[in-house]
Design a protein around this motif. Structure first.
Motif, short mmCIF file in Angstrom:
data_model
loop_
_atom_site.label_atom_id
_atom_site.label_comp_id
_atom_site.label_asym_id
_atom_site.label_seq_id
_atom_site.Cartn_x
_atom_site.Cartn_y
_atom_site.Cartn_z
N ASP A 50 0.99 -1.58 11.12
CA ASP A 50 -0.12 -2.64 10.99
C ASP A 50 -0.10 -3.67 9.95
OD1 ASP A 50 -1.46 -0.83 12.71
OD2 ASP A 50 -2.82 -0.01 11.22
N SER A 51 1.24 -3.73 9.23
CA SER A 51 1.37 -4.99 8.35
C SER A 51 2.19 -5.98 9.26
CB SER A 51 2.42 -4.54 7.06
OG SER A 51 1.66 -3.89 6.24
N SER A 52 2.79 -5.49 10.30
CA SER A 52 3.49 -6.48 11.41
C SER A 52 2.26 -7.15 12.03
CB SER A 52 4.36 -5.72 12.07
OG SER A 52 5.11 -4.89 11.45
N LYS A 53 2.44 -8.44 12.51
CA LYS A 53 1.71 -9.23 13.49
C LYS A 53 1.16 -8.45 14.65
CE LYS A 53 4.95 -12.48 15.30
NZ LYS A 53 5.23 -13.84 15.26
N ASN A 54 1.86 -7.78 15.28
CA ASN A 54 1.62 -7.42 16.39
C ASN A 54 1.02 -5.94 16.40
OD1 ASN A 54 2.85 -9.55 18.18
ND2 ASN A 54 4.76 -9.00 17.45
N ARG A 55 1.35 -5.20 15.53
CA ARG A 55 0.65 -3.75 15.20
C ARG A 55 0.82 -2.88 16.55
NH1 ARG A 55 -5.39 -4.30 13.45
NH2 ARG A 55 -5.02 -2.23 12.88
N HIS A 56 2.07 -3.10 17.04
CA HIS A 56 2.08 -2.23 18.31
C HIS A 56 2.14 -0.91 18.23
CE1 HIS A 56 4.52 -5.96 19.55
NE2 HIS A 56 3.71 -5.92 20.51
N ALA A 57 2.63 -0.12 17.19
CA ALA A 57 1.96 1.25 17.00
C ALA A 57 0.73 1.33 17.27
CB ALA A 57 2.75 1.61 15.64
N THR A 58 -0.22 0.92 16.50
CA THR A 58 -1.57 1.12 16.63
C THR A 58 -2.20 0.88 17.96
OG1 THR A 58 -1.99 0.81 14.37
CG2 THR A 58 -4.04 0.63 15.70
N SER A 71 6.00 7.57 10.34
CA SER A 71 6.84 6.57 9.70
C SER A 71 8.23 6.85 10.06
CB SER A 71 6.71 6.38 8.09
OG SER A 71 7.61 5.77 7.63
N LEU A 72 8.96 5.71 10.38
CA LEU A 72 10.37 6.00 10.50
C LEU A 72 11.04 5.14 9.40
CD1 LEU A 72 10.75 5.25 14.44
CD2 LEU A 72 11.36 7.36 13.21
N GLU A 73 10.51 4.94 8.44
CA GLU A 73 11.06 4.22 7.26
C GLU A 73 12.10 5.33 6.52
OE1 GLU A 73 11.31 0.82 6.76
OE2 GLU A 73 10.39 1.29 8.74
N PRO A 74 13.13 4.85 6.13
CA PRO A 74 13.94 5.89 5.34
C PRO A 74 13.42 6.56 4.51
CG PRO A 74 15.34 4.01 5.89
CD PRO A 74 13.86 3.63 6.27
N GLY A 75 13.56 7.80 4.13
CA GLY A 75 12.92 8.64 3.09
C GLY A 75 11.43 8.72 3.06
N GLU A 76 10.84 8.45 4.31
CA GLU A 76 9.49 8.61 4.55
C GLU A 76 9.12 9.61 5.56
OE1 GLU A 76 7.66 4.20 3.05
OE2 GLU A 76 7.35 5.07 5.03
N SER A 77 8.26 10.70 5.30
CA SER A 77 8.05 11.41 6.49
C SER A 77 6.47 11.83 6.86
CB SER A 77 8.63 12.84 6.39
OG SER A 77 7.96 13.55 4.99
N TRP A 78 5.41 10.87 6.15
CA TRP A 78 4.23 10.95 6.69
C TRP A 78 3.79 10.55 8.05
CZ3 TRP A 78 1.85 6.53 8.13
CH2 TRP A 78 2.59 5.16 7.80
N MET A 79 2.75 11.27 8.00
CA MET A 79 2.04 11.06 9.33
C MET A 79 0.49 10.53 9.16
SD MET A 79 3.06 14.18 11.88
CE MET A 79 2.98 15.49 10.77
N TRP A 80 0.11 9.82 10.14
CA TRP A 80 -1.08 9.26 10.12
C TRP A 80 -2.14 9.48 11.43
CZ3 TRP A 80 -4.17 7.15 6.48
CH2 TRP A 80 -5.28 6.19 6.93
N CYS A 81 -3.24 10.07 11.24
CA CYS A 81 -4.23 10.19 12.53
C CYS A 81 -5.16 9.13 12.65
CB CYS A 81 -5.02 11.46 12.11
SG CYS A 81 -6.06 11.71 13.69
N ASN A 82 -5.02 8.21 13.77
CA ASN A 82 -5.89 7.42 13.97
C ASN A 82 -7.41 7.69 14.45
OD1 ASN A 82 -4.30 4.93 13.67
ND2 ASN A 82 -2.99 5.54 15.23
N VAL A 83 -7.58 8.71 14.95
CA VAL A 83 -8.82 9.32 15.10
C VAL A 83 -9.74 9.57 13.78
CG1 VAL A 83 -10.11 11.33 15.97
CG2 VAL A 83 -8.32 10.30 17.28
N HIS A 84 -8.87 10.40 12.92
CA HIS A 84 -9.41 10.59 11.56
C HIS A 84 -9.28 9.73 10.42
CE1 HIS A 84 -9.03 14.87 13.08
NE2 HIS A 84 -10.28 14.79 12.80
#
Length: 89
Positions: A50-58, A71-84
């Motif tokens: 969502d910090s990218s101008k196109n926000r393709h994941a959302t 997240s696919l960033e190195p060292g990150e494994s968090w997940m986000w639920c767009n419903v909650h």
């Protein structure tokens, strides 16, 4: 605040599509750029954050009714639920 479980997280997490592990699938098609990458845990789509101008994941999440991204960033494994609208585990 502790990370809560979520019924939207699938039991098996999809892997990134092999041909798109190098970037946002949609930005690569148009020659655009992104900030960070996110993975749809339901189907393996790789999109920009969502910090990218196109926000393709959302956009993908809403269009396909696939609520959870990781997240696919190195060292990150968090997940986000767009419903909650919260970090989930």
């Amino acid at each position: 605040m502790p990370i809560k479980s979520c019924e939207h997280v699938p039991t098996e997490i999809a892997q990134p599509h092999a041909q798109h592990q190098r970037g946002c699938e949609d930005c690569l098609k148009t020659g655009d750029t992104w900030v960070h990458l996110r993975l749809c845990v339901h189907c393996g789509h790789v999109g920009c954050c969502d910090s990218s101008k196109n926000r393709h994941a959302t956009r993908h999440s809403h269009a396909e009714s696939h609520p959870v991204i990781r997240s696919l960033e190195p060292g990150e494994s968090w997940m986000w639920c767009n419903v909650h609208e919260r970090q989930v585990g």
